[in-house]
Write an enzyme that holds these catalytic residues in place. Structure first.
Site, PDB file in Angstrom:
ATOM      1  N   GLU A  75       0.828  -1.210   0.000  1.00 38.19           N
ATOM      2  CA  GLU A  75       0.000   0.000   0.000  1.00 38.19           C
ATOM      3  C   GLU A  75       0.862   1.261   0.000  1.00 38.19           C
ATOM      4  O   GLU A  75       0.527   2.259  -0.650  1.00 38.19           O
ATOM      5  CB  GLU A  75      -0.915   0.023   1.239  1.00 38.19           C
ATOM      6  CG  GLU A  75      -1.931  -1.118   1.307  1.00 38.19           C
ATOM      7  CD  GLU A  75      -1.412  -2.355   2.041  1.00 38.19           C
ATOM      8  OE1 GLU A  75      -0.189  -2.618   1.990  1.00 38.19           O
ATOM      9  OE2 GLU A  75      -2.228  -3.061   2.663  1.00 38.19           O
TER      10      GLU A  75
ATOM     11  N   ALA B 250      11.108 -37.200  -8.034  1.00 37.31           N
ATOM     12  CA  ALA B 250      11.473 -37.287  -9.453  1.00 37.31           C
ATOM     13  C   ALA B 250      11.605 -38.753  -9.802  1.00 37.31           C
ATOM     14  O   ALA B 250      12.190 -39.532  -9.041  1.00 37.31           O
ATOM     15  CB  ALA B 250      12.794 -36.568  -9.714  1.00 37.31           C
TER      16      ALA B 250
ATOM     17  N   THR C 167      13.383 -44.356  -9.201  1.00 41.26           N
ATOM     18  CA  THR C 167      14.246 -43.191  -8.974  1.00 41.26           C
ATOM     19  C   THR C 167      15.701 -43.494  -9.302  1.00 41.26           C
ATOM     20  O   THR C 167      16.516 -42.579  -9.376  1.00 41.26           O
ATOM     21  CB  THR C 167      14.177 -42.758  -7.496  1.00 41.26           C
ATOM     22  OG1 THR C 167      14.604 -43.865  -6.697  1.00 41.26           O
ATOM     23  CG2 THR C 167      12.773 -42.376  -7.113  1.00 41.26           C
TER      24      THR C 167
ATOM     25  N   SER D 164      21.627 -43.097 -11.120  1.00 45.68           N
ATOM     26  CA  SER D 164      20.447 -42.282 -11.446  1.00 45.68           C
ATOM     27  C   SER D 164      20.803 -41.012 -12.189  1.00 45.68           C
ATOM     28  O   SER D 164      19.964 -40.142 -12.368  1.00 45.68           O
ATOM     29  CB  SER D 164      19.705 -41.921 -10.156  1.00 45.68           C
ATOM     30  OG  SER D 164      20.499 -41.049  -9.368  1.00 45.68           O
TER      31      SER D 164
ATOM     32  N   LEU E 140      10.824 -41.461   3.779  1.00 47.57           N
ATOM     33  CA  LEU E 140      10.402 -40.216   4.415  1.00 47.57           C
ATOM     34  C   LEU E 140       9.293 -39.532   3.607  1.00 47.57           C
ATOM     35  O   LEU E 140       8.275 -39.099   4.170  1.00 47.57           O
ATOM     36  CB  LEU E 140      11.613 -39.286   4.606  1.00 47.57           C
ATOM     37  CG  LEU E 140      11.341 -37.901   5.191  1.00 47.57           C
ATOM     38  CD1 LEU E 140      10.534 -37.981   6.478  1.00 47.57           C
ATOM     39  CD2 LEU E 140      12.655 -37.155   5.434  1.00 47.57           C
TER      40      LEU E 140
ATOM     41  N   GLY F 231       7.165 -40.893   1.675  1.00 51.56           N
ATOM     42  CA  GLY F 231       5.946 -41.674   1.848  1.00 51.56           C
ATOM     43  C   GLY F 231       5.297 -41.459   3.205  1.00 51.56           C
ATOM     44  O   GLY F 231       4.069 -41.366   3.312  1.00 51.56           O
TER      45      GLY F 231
END
Lengths: 379, 379
Positions: free
Chosen positions: A55, A162, A169, A176, A315, A317
């Site tokens: 503002e 991912a 994964t 990976s 974790l 999950g």
């Protein structure tokens, strides 16, 4: 109730508010537009905690353009109820009154029960017409963490994952690099930059030895909008129930704050080696001997609006199946790894399809060859 | 080389050709447009094997509209090289010549080495200007199975899979009703209707006891385009290496053809119970005691342009990892089932990310709440 001009100007205010996405924390993003005879006289957004509110920016621009008297009959569109208290800056409701604004349109009330409605009351008591609720969902959606924390004392929790198309994964040997492409990895940097805390598990730290910071050089286009100095680093939280982490972790080499959460205390000799940016917190353990997640999020909710979970299948999950997650962001690579690969997410062994978590797709984008899915999780 | 009108009319011919997608087998889909002074005089497509070719339909319409003499100076756009031999119908090249067509634009040559170029030669010998290659990829793409089988003697192989976001096809106890929604299941019916043979494994048959036919009532919009009588049923192929299937299978209750492929012969007493639409084939077994896939596809390639694999993780994975698959169609439900669920696809235990199958996304659609991904598989 709302004219098409009202909607146009509030949309503009929301767009302005979003510009503060990476810099206002722990304050919410707020935008403001001031109009006279349906012409924009001034506009602004909150940039940084401690700096002027939206503002104030908008009023400054409007008074430069018009004489003080000319703000009589002006309307202010604000995405969040103007504040009514002296904080680091004087109350915005007062400023709007002082400048002679005739009407204030507010998208959402301040969710903090201690504040909610007081700014609006102050304006009305001064004879200003106040209309509340225009584009309220959109305005609340800019600050989901601020809204949730003010209402429930808990942070907005985003789980980031991912995987390949078949939900893997990594290969069975852990390989990976790279499942997802550079565009997705840059997007993860932006996701980190938007969150105030980042939670990971000890297994991930021991396995990958990550830094888990936001690298300004990898932000992509965002790096042009936010300079390296005003970029906040999220608090890095490691869940380490059995206090196994040692200060040789690469994590320690980056000097933004680290919180080590364990269920037993670290040896004093170990704690003596901790640099200044590292602190510890002991929380209760759950039945599996892991950090109790309800206690964790209650603790983080005291300070942080938004928490990103960047963790392994267990974790991630648990956060979902124990109903702590608000949102799942899944980076999906157009690859298939096969059933020997590592699983994306551990959930209880459901026996009925009716028991699986309820998720809803709310956004989908292409990032190079990958797809980013944003899913709302209903608890 | 090609005018914008050429491209427009060939695009139209390709669009027409596609209308035969569910009915022309084993013939390819072909479309034809005849123009004079860049106005369409006639058009048509091949509807059904044994019926008139696209050119015949288009010529009939064109001659109705113009006098025979008026076809002098006309151009015919054909998606596939006109035939030059007497089959169930007289050669189309001859018909084009007889009607006085001046120019023929062909998208792709007939891939059959026994035929290729002869239709074009016949036209050129008659003094007709023939241009070949306009929108050839698009035209070949209507008939991938016909093209592949004519060139290599092998069918176009599509692997169909359905899973949750984390690559699971069922809970650990096998519960899977319903992972995907009704729109996806209707789309699978259309996919079956487009394929000439459908391959599944004995495990799937023993477990789910499916019929594996195309149900006209479940085709959705397609049922309005194709009536129940002209709908082809794909050959249902069951891979049953150890000859375990008995005629109590629900599969047998539907009377479209079934081929049981085994590595040992079925007991004579069992074979005596087979209804007329069931036949057997013995093929060699591979090192795992399963039906040798190279022999299977060589056999199917003698007769069928297109084969759909609707099978479990093992068979679907073998077809892909042994380089028999051309395309993967994945129906992805916006659900998460967790790591206890059943895996989507079995592949060798790769140790290097460079070894995983190479897939490329070529199409993506929403089907109700699900996403259908079409991926090209490079071998």
């Amino acid at each position: 109730m709302w004219s098409i001009e009202d909607t146009e100007f509030m949309s503009r205010a929301i767009k302005l508010a979003r510009r503060g996405l990476y810099t206002t924390r722990p304050n919410p993003c707020v935008g403001c537009v001031i109009t006279l005879d349906d012409q924009i006289l001034g506009e602004g957004f909150h940039i940084q905690a401690g700096g002027p509110h939206a503002e104030v920016h908008a009023l400054a621009m409007a008074t430069k353009r018009a004489s003080q008297a000319a703000l009589k009959g002006a309307t202010a569109y604000v995405t969040l109820e103007p504040c009514s208290h002296y904080g680091r800056t004087p109350p915005c409701a007062e400023a709007l009154i002082k400048h002679g604004i005739s009407r204030v349109v507010v998208a959402v009330e301040d969710p903090n029960p201690q504040v909610s409605g007081r700014g609006i009351k102050m304006l009305r008591d001064a004879g200003i017409e106040v209309d509340v609720g225009l584009l309220s969902d959109e305005a609340a959606g800019i600050n989901p963490g601020f809204m949730k924390r003010m209402e429930r004392g808990l942070p907005w929790v985003t789980v980031k994952l991912a995987s390949s198309l078949d939900g893997k994964t990594a290969l069975s040997n852990g390989a990976s690099k790279w499942i997802t492409g550079p565009e997705s990895r840059r997007d993860v940097q932006r996701l980190r930059a938007r969150n105030e805390a980042l939670v990971t598990g000890i297994e991930t730290v021991l396995l990958d030895d990550p830094c888990l910071n936001v690298r300004h050089s990898e932000l992509g286009l965002l790096s042009e909008q936010v300079d390296a100095d005003s970029l906040h680093q999220p608090l890095r939280v490691v869940l380490d129930s059995r206090a196994r982490l040692t200060s040789t972790a690469k994590l320690f080499t980056v000097t933004s704050p680290i919180l080590l959460v364990s269920c037993i205390d670290y040896p004093q000799a170990e704690k003596d080696t901790w640099p200044q940016h590292v602190s510890g917190l002991i929380l209760a353990s759950d039945n599996d001997g892991r950090v109790e997640l309800t206690a964790l999020f209650a603790h983080l909710g005291k300070t942080y609006n938004s928490v990103l979970i960047e963790a392994g299948a267990t974790l991630a999950g648990s956060v979902i199946s124990q109903n702590h997650a608000d949102e799942l962001i899944l980076y999906q690579a157009m690859k298939i790894l096969g059933s020997n690969g590592r699983n994306l997410i551990s959930l209880p062994d459901y026996t009925d399809m009716a028991d699986i978590p309820s998720v809803e797709l709310i956004d989908e984008r292409k990032l190079g060859g990958d797809t980013r899915l944003t899913l709302k999780i209903r608890s």
